[in-house]
Design a protein around this motif. Structure first.
Motif, PDB file in Angstrom:
ATOM      1  N   VAL A  45      38.924  29.284  35.635  1.00 52.51           N
ATOM      2  CA  VAL A  45      39.408  30.691  35.835  1.00 52.51           C
ATOM      3  C   VAL A  45      40.287  31.150  33.806  1.00 52.51           C
ATOM      4  O   VAL A  45      40.623  30.429  33.102  1.00 52.51           O
ATOM      5  CB  VAL A  45      40.975  30.310  36.090  1.00 52.51           C
ATOM      6  CG1 VAL A  45      42.290  32.021  36.299  1.00 52.51           C
ATOM      7  CG2 VAL A  45      41.146  29.668  37.448  1.00 52.51           C
ATOM      8  N   GLU A  86      39.216  26.938  47.075  1.00 54.34           N
ATOM      9  CA  GLU A  86      38.006  27.311  46.335  1.00 54.34           C
ATOM     10  C   GLU A  86      38.422  27.216  44.441  1.00 54.34           C
ATOM     11  O   GLU A  86      37.290  27.511  43.840  1.00 54.34           O
ATOM     12  CB  GLU A  86      37.751  28.677  46.469  1.00 54.34           C
ATOM     13  CG  GLU A  86      37.111  28.340  48.088  1.00 54.34           C
ATOM     14  CD  GLU A  86      36.291  29.799  48.420  1.00 54.34           C
ATOM     15  OE1 GLU A  86      36.127  30.790  47.773  1.00 54.34           O
ATOM     16  OE2 GLU A  86      37.034  29.950  49.954  1.00 54.34           O
ATOM     17  N   LYS A  87      39.369  27.197  44.377  1.00 55.67           N
ATOM     18  CA  LYS A  87      39.546  26.954  42.207  1.00 55.67           C
ATOM     19  C   LYS A  87      38.995  25.655  42.156  1.00 55.67           C
ATOM     20  O   LYS A  87      39.438  25.638  40.933  1.00 55.67           O
ATOM     21  CB  LYS A  87      40.615  27.733  42.435  1.00 55.67           C
ATOM     22  CG  LYS A  87      40.639  29.083  42.480  1.00 55.67           C
ATOM     23  CD  LYS A  87      42.006  29.723  41.822  1.00 55.67           C
ATOM     24  CE  LYS A  87      43.380  29.707  43.029  1.00 55.67           C
ATOM     25  NZ  LYS A  87      44.171  30.414  42.328  1.00 55.67           N
ATOM     26  N   GLU A 136      43.725  28.247  46.636  1.00 53.82           N
ATOM     27  CA  GLU A 136      44.051  26.539  45.809  1.00 53.82           C
ATOM     28  C   GLU A 136      42.245  25.810  46.435  1.00 53.82           C
ATOM     29  O   GLU A 136      41.569  25.648  45.184  1.00 53.82           O
ATOM     30  CB  GLU A 136      44.852  25.906  46.133  1.00 53.82           C
ATOM     31  CG  GLU A 136      45.753  26.533  45.481  1.00 53.82           C
ATOM     32  CD  GLU A 136      46.242  26.943  44.280  1.00 53.82           C
ATOM     33  OE1 GLU A 136      45.445  26.211  42.839  1.00 53.82           O
ATOM     34  OE2 GLU A 136      46.200  27.807  43.931  1.00 53.82           O
ATOM     35  N   LYS A 142      36.798  24.338  38.524  1.00 57.50           N
ATOM     36  CA  LYS A 142      36.883  25.551  38.353  1.00 57.50           C
ATOM     37  C   LYS A 142      37.745  25.997  37.365  1.00 57.50           C
ATOM     38  O   LYS A 142      38.546  25.168  37.602  1.00 57.50           O
ATOM     39  CB  LYS A 142      36.488  27.054  39.630  1.00 57.50           C
ATOM     40  CG  LYS A 142      35.398  26.495  40.684  1.00 57.50           C
ATOM     41  CD  LYS A 142      34.696  27.092  40.168  1.00 57.50           C
ATOM     42  CE  LYS A 142      33.322  26.767  41.499  1.00 57.50           C
ATOM     43  NZ  LYS A 142      32.249  27.203  40.740  1.00 57.50           N
ATOM     44  N   ILE A 197      35.623  31.642  36.635  1.00 55.55           N
ATOM     45  CA  ILE A 197      36.094  32.643  37.425  1.00 55.55           C
ATOM     46  C   ILE A 197      37.474  33.877  37.487  1.00 55.55           C
ATOM     47  O   ILE A 197      37.689  33.209  36.651  1.00 55.55           O
ATOM     48  CB  ILE A 197      36.650  31.839  39.065  1.00 55.55           C
ATOM     49  CG1 ILE A 197      36.060  30.819  39.882  1.00 55.55           C
ATOM     50  CG2 ILE A 197      36.769  32.991  39.804  1.00 55.55           C
ATOM     51  CD1 ILE A 197      37.228  30.537  40.702  1.00 55.55           C
ATOM     52  N   ALA A 244      39.553  35.509  40.593  1.00 55.09           N
ATOM     53  CA  ALA A 244      40.630  34.124  40.876  1.00 55.09           C
ATOM     54  C   ALA A 244      41.788  34.237  41.841  1.00 55.09           C
ATOM     55  O   ALA A 244      42.431  33.336  43.044  1.00 55.09           O
ATOM     56  CB  ALA A 244      40.854  32.844  39.657  1.00 55.09           C
TER      57      ALA A 244
END
Lengths: 288, 390
Positions: free
Chosen positions: A255, A249-250, A247, A253, A237, A242
């Motif tokens: 960043v 949804e991260k 948080e 992932k 992302i 981001a």
């Protein structure tokens, strides 16, 4: 059969930056080649004079990115100790662009103390951390960046330690340029490298990189670098997006992007020069 | 009487004289030799060296940095040396323990540097301000692998100056780490020190090639290869891994490994006569030879004088350089005597190389002070001599 003449042979456009007679060695599918190419592309775009740079590396797979292949000044030192060596070198040669290659173990484990202090000093080095989440060269042991739960050679019941976020560590410790990319983002690494070597201060680029042999073995992607690269593409992302996400949804992932750029913070070797200059002029002033 | 004095004392006509601390004299010696980079982590009893150095370079060429630990200090010294500066660090026992891996790197990469060890008691933290000659073997054998380096042992503040200059010259000439093995007694001793004028003492600088030529050896030359310092387009290829003469790594060849180990060691062994500094005193007719170095040399001399006054034929061999060990010279100089007493402020570290060097029919005894950290009294030395002659 007639041998193909040399002039007709395909020559890699970056071959000129390689020392004569050196063969580049990596495991099949390793991300090191992508990192090396991205950096050399950056050097090419910056004017192509490799003699303006000094390359320092430690022990592990990442140490082999510059050494012995790059046809410039190379200093390949002990495990975890490339930042002290680079610090001495930079103080001796403040005009040289000093580029350090470290693995996540070299930087985050054995060399962790040197890393936080080099960040704190804000000395003008460019550090590229090849983060593959595992100890590759020694056979797939847990690294300080290995995700929790992974069954590595030294965590057969699953890794119970929490991984370091080395970019967050760099920001907290005082680095003034921090970027994170994956090997999927080769062109972005080149762009960040150009900024990093021009940045007056400690510049840190984390490159999440695939180790299809050792890391691939523990995550079920053995010798499947394509799947690993595709995973980086799917799970990355950009930082601009981001910051707007919650948080939750991260989670899981990566960043990516330029996380920090603070060129206004005083740089260490320039500060050393400044205080010496002031001491000199004070002395001259005292004589008058 | 001296085989080779560090400096010819007759040449000391000009310069200035001061009354100062051994550690301060060491820093002054480094400046005289052209040291441009000093990295260190504070430790007793060595900190005064860096503290004096940093004050003196504030308004001139040269840098001092206080690193996060001793590992970083020696690492930065190696980096600065490849950046073309004469570089040093100063520490004490525990600091050397941390530096050892990178001292091996400096040896393998033929990096000139000076490491001052103002020795204190050990093991571990030990007694920070008490003097012992505790790290004599560690200096030589501490890092892994077969290697050789140079070490000298000053016995006075004057020699802290003279031998530091000498150490830089030896480091530059032979492209190797050089130890100055002092101890808290010498480092924290105040005595008169004479500073020669610039130019009075020789100052040696490393050979640097003018241009990159991959056919010219940059490493593993027993006549000492020129050093391809960074920043001049010389395309240095420096690695602590096994390498060839052009620096290229070769970690899987037995022949390359053998070649490197032998040549790194051979470089110093070929020059051992030139490197070795020592002093002998009344050794010609001696029945008993006192082998000593550093601060212990002072006690050995006093013991010798008392023994001579009692009619005992005693002489002194003082090792000004301790490593590389001049095996043949020690054997030759002691061939005529009945016994050798290895006088040192530890439980017997140099005893082993000395005992291995002297002829089989000569007794070798340990001369250790009754209380470690203190020097023996002259009467103690006389007692050892009588014991040796029994």
């Amino acid at each position: 059969m007639k041998k193909e003449s040399k002039s007709n042979a395909f020559r890699h456009p970056l071959e000129k930056y390689f020392r004569d007679g050196i063969k580049y060695t990596t495991c099949p599918g390793c991300g090191n080649g992508i990192v090396a190419q991205s950096v050399l592309q950056g050097i090419e775009a910056m004017g192509g004079n490799i003699d303006e740079y000094a390359f320092v590396s430690g022990i592990g797979c990442s140490g082999w990115i510059p050494s012995p292949a790059f046809a410039g000044d190379l200093l390949h030192v002990t495990h975890g100790r490339s930042l002290p060596a680079a610090t001495g070198l930079k103080i001796a040669l403040p005009r040289q662009k000093v580029v350090v290659f470290q693995g996540d173990g070299d930087l985050g484990a054995i060399g962790g103390n040197h890393f936080i202090h080099a960040c704190r000093r804000n000395i003008d080095l460019t550090v590229i951390c090849v983060n593959n989440g595992i100890y590759g060269m020694t056979g797939g042991q847990a690294a300080p960046t290995t995700p929790g739960g992974l069954k590595t050679a030294t965590t057969p019941l699953g890794n119970v330690e929490r991984p370091f976020d080395v970019s967050a560590l760099a920001i907290t410790a005082g680095a003034t340029f921090v970027a994170r990319w994956t090997t999927w983002h080769a062109a972005q690494i080149t762009a960040s490298f150009r900024k990093a070597v021009s940045h007056p201060g400690f510049a840190f680029i984390e490159v999440i990189s695939q180790c299809p042999v050792q890391y691939g073995k523990v995550v079920g992607m053995r010798n499947d670098p394509v799947a690993m690269l595709a995973g980086y593409r799917e799970n990355s992302i950009p930082i601009a997006a981001a910051v707007k996400l919650p948080e939750s949804e991260k989670a899981g992932k990566i960043v990516v992007g330029e996380l920090l750029c603070r060129p206004e913070v005083p740089e260490f070797t320039r500060e050393l020069a400044r205080v010496k200059r002031e001491a000199r002029s004070g002395k001259e002033g005292a004589r008058k | 009487m001296n085989k080779k004095d560090v400096n010819d004392k007759k040449s000391k006509k000009s310069g200035k004289t001061d009354f100062l601390l051994g550690n301060v004299a060491c820093a002054e010696g480094a400046l005289y030799a052209g040291c441009g980079f000093f990295a260190a982590y504070p430790i007793t009893p060595a900190s005064d060296i860096g503290e004096h150095f940093v004050k003196r370079v504030m308004d001139r060429e040269g840098f001092f940095i206080q690193t996060e630990d001793e590992i970083a200090a020696i690492g930065a010294v190696i980096g600065a040396s490849w950046g073309g500066l004469k570089a040093m660090t100063a520490t004490s026992g525990p600091g050397i323990s941390l530096m050892l891996e990178n001292i091996g790197l400096a040896t393998a990469t033929e990096t000139p540097c000076v490491i001052v060890n103002v020795q204190r008691g050990g093991p571990s933290t030990g007694s920070p301000s008490l003097p012992l000659q505790a790290d004599m073997l560690q200096a030589r054998y501490g890092s892994q692998g077969d290697y050789e380096l140079i070490a000298c042992a000053p016995s006075s503040p004057q020699e802290m100056f003279d031998l530091t200059v000498w150490a830089f010259n030896a480091a530059e000439k032979y492209r190797t780490p050089v130890f100055v093995l002092s101890d808290a007694l010498v480092g924290h001793m105040y005595e008169q020190v004479h500073f020669p004028e610039p130019g009075e003492l020789p100052v040696i600088n490393r050979k640097i090639p003018e241009r990159y030529d991959k056919k010219v050896p940059m490493f593993l030359d027993e006549d000492v290869a020129p050093m391809s310092v960074f920043g001049r387009g010389l395309k240095s290829n420096v690695t602590g891994s096994t390498h060839f003469a052009d620096g290229t790594r070769s970690v899987a060849s037995i022949a390359a490994m053998d070649d490197e180990i032998r040549k790194l060691r051979g470089k110093l062994h070929r020059a051992i006569d030139e490197i070795t500094l020592d002093e002998t005193c009344r050794i010609e007719d001696a029945d008993v030879v006192l082998y000593s170095y550093g601060s212990m040399f002072r006690a050995a001399l006093a013991g010798m004088e008392l023994a001579r006054s009692e009619g005992l034929r005693v002489g002194c061999y003082r090792a000004t350089t301790v490593w590389p060990f001049p095996e043949k010279r020690v054997r030759d100089l002691t061939a005529h005597c009945k016994a050798v007493i290895v006088c040192e402020n530890n439980l017997g570290q140099m005893y082993y190389p000395v005992a291995a060097a002297v002829a089989e029919n000569i007794r070798v005894l340990k001369g250790t002070p009754e209380i470690l950290g203190g020097l023996p009294r002259p009467e103690d030395v006389v007692r050892w001599v009588k014991e040796a002659l029994k």
